[in-house]
Design a protein around this motif. Sequence first.
Motif, mmCIF file in Angstrom:
data_model
loop_
_atom_site.group_PDB
_atom_site.id
_atom_site.type_symbol
_atom_site.label_atom_id
_atom_site.label_comp_id
_atom_site.label_asym_id
_atom_site.label_seq_id
_atom_site.Cartn_x
_atom_site.Cartn_y
_atom_site.Cartn_z
ATOM 1 N N SER A 184 0.830 -1.205 0.000
ATOM 2 C CA SER A 184 0.000 0.000 0.000
ATOM 3 C C SER A 184 0.865 1.256 0.000
ATOM 4 O O SER A 184 0.584 2.219 -0.704
ATOM 5 C CB SER A 184 -0.914 -0.014 1.232
ATOM 6 N N ASN A 185 1.957 1.221 0.782
ATOM 7 C CA ASN A 185 2.857 2.369 0.845
ATOM 8 C C ASN A 185 3.536 2.599 -0.501
ATOM 9 O O ASN A 185 3.635 3.731 -0.981
ATOM 10 C CB ASN A 185 3.902 2.131 1.932
ATOM 11 N N GLU A 186 4.002 1.509 -1.132
ATOM 12 C CA GLU A 186 4.639 1.635 -2.447
ATOM 13 C C GLU A 186 3.659 2.169 -3.488
ATOM 14 O O GLU A 186 4.014 2.974 -4.351
ATOM 15 C CB GLU A 186 5.178 0.279 -2.882
ATOM 16 N N LYS A 187 2.404 1.722 -3.390
ATOM 17 C CA LYS A 187 1.390 2.210 -4.327
ATOM 18 C C LYS A 187 1.177 3.715 -4.148
ATOM 19 O O LYS A 187 1.077 4.461 -5.122
ATOM 20 C CB LYS A 187 0.077 1.461 -4.099
ATOM 21 N N ALA A 188 1.124 4.155 -2.874
ATOM 22 C CA ALA A 188 0.931 5.587 -2.609
ATOM 23 C C ALA A 188 2.086 6.415 -3.158
ATOM 24 O O ALA A 188 1.890 7.476 -3.758
ATOM 25 C CB ALA A 188 0.782 5.820 -1.098
ATOM 26 N N ARG B 227 -0.382 20.337 -3.577
ATOM 27 C CA ARG B 227 0.002 20.444 -2.166
ATOM 28 C C ARG B 227 -0.901 19.590 -1.272
ATOM 29 O O ARG B 227 -0.437 18.911 -0.368
ATOM 30 C CB ARG B 227 -0.036 21.908 -1.710
ATOM 31 N N LYS B 228 -2.208 19.637 -1.544
ATOM 32 C CA LYS B 228 -3.138 18.837 -0.749
ATOM 33 C C LYS B 228 -2.888 17.343 -0.934
ATOM 34 O O LYS B 228 -2.950 16.560 0.012
ATOM 35 C CB LYS B 228 -4.580 19.177 -1.125
ATOM 36 N N LEU C 6 -0.862 12.181 1.011
ATOM 37 C CA LEU C 6 0.036 11.022 0.877
ATOM 38 C C LEU C 6 0.946 10.898 2.093
ATOM 39 O O LEU C 6 1.227 9.787 2.566
ATOM 40 C CB LEU C 6 0.869 11.154 -0.402
ATOM 41 N N LYS C 7 1.428 12.030 2.589
ATOM 42 C CA LYS C 7 2.263 12.008 3.785
ATOM 43 C C LYS C 7 1.494 11.473 4.984
ATOM 44 O O LYS C 7 2.018 10.701 5.797
ATOM 45 C CB LYS C 7 2.757 13.425 4.072
#
Length: 629
Positions: free
Chosen positions: A350-354, A420-421, A426-427
Amino acid sequence: MNIAHCFLAVTLVAGFNFQQKNTPLPVIPEPEKVLSELETQLTSTSPNSQRAFALYSEAAQLLAKRGNYEEANSLFEKSNTLTKYEPDSVIIIEMNLSRANMNKEEGKYTVALQTYLEALTFYQKRRNANAQLWVYSYIIELYRATYNADLALKYIEESEALMANNEVEMRPKAYLLHAKASYFLQFQIDIIDTPYDTTRYHLDNALKLAEEVGDSYLIGLNQNGLSYLLMHNDPSASDQIIRYLDSAKGHMLTNERFRNYTSVLQTLALHYTRSGKPELAVDITFEAIDLSIKNNWTSNLGDLYRLAGEVYYELGQYKKSAEYLNEALGATKKSMAEIHSMELGELTTSNEKALAERKLLEQQTETELAQRRVARNRQALIATAIFSVIILAVAIVSAVLYFRLKRANTSLKTQQGITRKTNAKLKEVVGQKNVLYKELNHRVKNNLTVLSSLIYLQEDGEQNETQKELYQTLRHRIQSMALIHQNLYEFDQGLNVDFQQYLKQLIPEIAAAFGDEKNVTTNINCDSLEVNIDEAIPMAMIINELITNSFKYAFKEIDQGKISLASEVSTDKRIIHYRDNGPGIQDDLEHDQPQRLGMLLIRLMVDQLKGKLTYEGGSNGVYFRIELP
């Protein structure tokens, strides 16, 4: 995965040899019959058609219901490649729900929950209250399986609100009532302190409604739940318990719910054991174990082996009891590792996809900006050409360009705000994944701590010193692994473990276990040693065994014991030096059973890490040299 191999090694060290009992098993048809019928039907069907999708989907759902998960998974994959030929989206959703139920039984909770929530959204948009009620029941069952009482209760309340505002059919209502009753049964003592009468009331109502709608499978589920409740609260109802369980077995076999059938056998064997008839529980327990091994139902093997240990303990066969408790420990740790590995893999994916989506968004933004720059240059060139012809045209074009540039700048600012949003979101997602990863390690550590506490209770009441020492050894191994997971969530180091910090926690715990009788000083110099998550558990087991053996055998005749641990790290090799100032390993080591088992475990762990173990000690003390790639 290496961690899973580690757990298998613990099982081998326990010295357990499974012996199948000569108990007649029920006649359970093999999955080959379903697969053969499917193959026959496919011979007269186009491989790329709605009919082919229906055949694969129906066979997959049947196998999933029976507990043939490996074969079902294969057919579900083939069905997914043919969904474009199925025009009815409801049929696809129902197939996905069947697979999600199977994933839940396999411990793949994240995948199952995602499917449930997608299905719930699908049916909410169509205002299908009956289908929503089914999905609510599945979600409640999932949160029960993961011991999340708060979220289970939340969905119970939402489902009750749905029924209050809509007319629903009896079967989904009956299943929801069973899920609610099971919630009270599971959490009546530990979480919500519900009285026995209240839980009995919910289970009786669930069984009554299941009988009204004639749902044989649901009847069996509620009979098993009632038996479990009576067994723990009204032992005098033994005859009623056995009647319920015999009936539940028949219902599960009739519906080909073979996984649930083993759960009924487990309840029956537990009843016989707790009511002072452990001899009646032996064959029933091994019937359930046979079926679980045959069908690779690994998630319930830990409980079944633990039940076998309890049965043999009540029979006075303490050696067999200890062997099965060891086997239960190995199966439970293996299941935890698989769930941990699965959850971690999903979080990573999931993190890699994001991150990939973020990169793609940045590339799209760059492309749009470049296109705008090209457009502005072209317009400027046209304006220059027109200016050379007539001043008026230049003025008109300049005005047009002005307004166009103004709109373009406004659009660009809007896009920058969106970017920016998106970056902030994502962060936030990445932060959530990190929190989930820490929570996962926290839960694994807590589960291992609970398991260690249970073994300690057994150890505390044990009179046999050999058996007591066995329980103590098991606790040390579990605690060494629990500390690994504690390090993973307490120290923000990603997937690596600071072994210096870990040893500073482990050695005092082992020393405390031997009391003040051992006057031992330790010198730890492993600042440069870091291990990844795949190596952490085997390394923990190796160090735990070495230190424990020193405390147990090295300092019996020494006033001041010394232990030193040091590491050397180079680009292609890591070396660990372990020393104590005891008498060293004696020639009759092969006759010393505890040390022999400990050394066997150490060698297995070193082999798993593809390392090399060298012993160079003598009469002046133990010295082990462990080389790792």
